[in-house]
Design an enzyme around this catalytic site. Sequence first.
Site, mmCIF file in Angstrom:
data_model
loop_
_atom_site.group_PDB
_atom_site.id
_atom_site.type_symbol
_atom_site.label_atom_id
_atom_site.label_comp_id
_atom_site.label_asym_id
_atom_site.label_seq_id
_atom_site.Cartn_x
_atom_site.Cartn_y
_atom_site.Cartn_z
ATOM 1 N N ASP A 120 6.558 -11.176 11.702
ATOM 2 C CA ASP A 120 6.841 -9.765 11.959
ATOM 3 C C ASP A 120 5.626 -9.045 12.537
ATOM 4 O O ASP A 120 5.772 -8.092 13.305
ATOM 5 C CB ASP A 120 7.299 -9.074 10.674
ATOM 6 C CG ASP A 120 8.757 -9.364 10.351
ATOM 7 O OD1 ASP A 120 9.449 -9.955 11.207
ATOM 8 O OD2 ASP A 120 9.208 -9.004 9.244
ATOM 9 N N GLY A 121 4.414 -9.499 12.188
ATOM 10 C CA GLY A 121 3.209 -8.885 12.745
ATOM 11 C C GLY A 121 3.119 -9.069 14.248
ATOM 12 O O GLY A 121 2.700 -8.164 14.973
ATOM 13 N N LEU A 144 8.401 -2.512 0.196
ATOM 14 C CA LEU A 144 9.088 -3.387 -0.763
ATOM 15 C C LEU A 144 8.098 -3.955 -1.776
ATOM 16 O O LEU A 144 8.396 -4.028 -2.974
ATOM 17 C CB LEU A 144 9.799 -4.513 -0.014
ATOM 18 C CG LEU A 144 10.624 -5.492 -0.854
ATOM 19 C CD1 LEU A 144 11.742 -4.789 -1.585
ATOM 20 C CD2 LEU A 144 11.192 -6.598 0.034
ATOM 21 N N SER A 145 6.912 -4.339 -1.322
ATOM 22 C CA SER A 145 5.890 -4.873 -2.223
ATOM 23 C C SER A 145 5.428 -3.826 -3.228
ATOM 24 O O SER A 145 5.051 -4.165 -4.356
ATOM 25 C CB SER A 145 4.683 -5.365 -1.422
ATOM 26 O OG SER A 145 5.048 -6.379 -0.515
ATOM 27 N N GLU A 196 5.477 1.479 9.094
ATOM 28 C CA GLU A 196 5.037 2.499 8.156
ATOM 29 C C GLU A 196 3.736 3.147 8.583
ATOM 30 O O GLU A 196 2.935 2.555 9.323
ATOM 31 C CB GLU A 196 4.870 1.918 6.749
ATOM 32 C CG GLU A 196 3.603 1.101 6.529
ATOM 33 C CD GLU A 196 3.813 -0.373 6.784
ATOM 34 O OE1 GLU A 196 4.858 -0.906 6.384
ATOM 35 O OE2 GLU A 196 2.926 -1.001 7.403
#
Length: 297
Positions: free
Chosen positions: A27-28, A142-143, A98
């Site tokens: 995803d990065g 989420l984390s 984010e």
Amino acid sequence: ETGGLHFCQGDTAAIEASDLLIVIGGDGTLLYAARLARGLEKPILGINSGRLGFMNDVSIEEMHSALDALIEQNYTLDYRHFLQAIDQKGQLYYALNECLFTRRDSSSMINIDAEYDGDLINTYWSDGLIVASPTGSTAYNLSAGGPIVMPGSGVLVVTPVNPHTLTTRPLVLSSDKELRISIPESDPSVIFSCDGVVQPVSEYPFSIRIKKSSSRIPLVHLNNHSYFDTLRKKLMWGQDSRRRVRGALRRCRSSACAPTTRTSTPLSRTTRRPGAPACASSTSTTTGQRCARASRC
């Protein structure tokens, strides 16, 4: 241009010259490509060679079938909006996942004020604060204990990182109105980042307004994939790990120690299956009974 191939100098030039982007990585890697492609609306197919990969939901094993689907145009486009942030000097920032406010080289908690549509939400006393888009809800949010939000929901998620007060919980807000985050002058140890890229803060107090941007990227969505399939697979929903452990133990016990027969032959000569370990001791048993030390498997 050589043999039908067009060579470009740099990633930005290559993206501008392309009709569609194929991103291989995690995803990065996709976030990096999305940053360069913002405003161009070039379709992006993400092929996951990393770990989780919520946005890159096509596995390496599915790569050839995914390319066939592209050629046959057997796919849909899933549009994901960026977050737009504007500081007190008018500087614009964009994030697909984010915006993060966190401490810099300090063991102390930080104070962050949050206002929504002109009303004070809270003064957060925590290790940081996450403002996530629906796309970013499966990332750092989420984390940190934040909720999973389906893409396209039109919301922001405000999640404190390790808040001092247990009752300080994540919030889900409409993305059509502005969220203002303020960092007081007395706390210059706070840093601000968008999708992991740290943005310089030149002066404190620092104030920034965040809302959904009109900028978006189209992700290629294969017709045989669904968002909930990805969640079940990546987060292992509905899978009982205890069953896997019990099954592994049964296989170990059935294959490692073979039945022994009553015989006067020393244990070192006892007939056993090829590759099975010798038992440390034996009991006087009838044919077909298991090794007394089978539980060691």
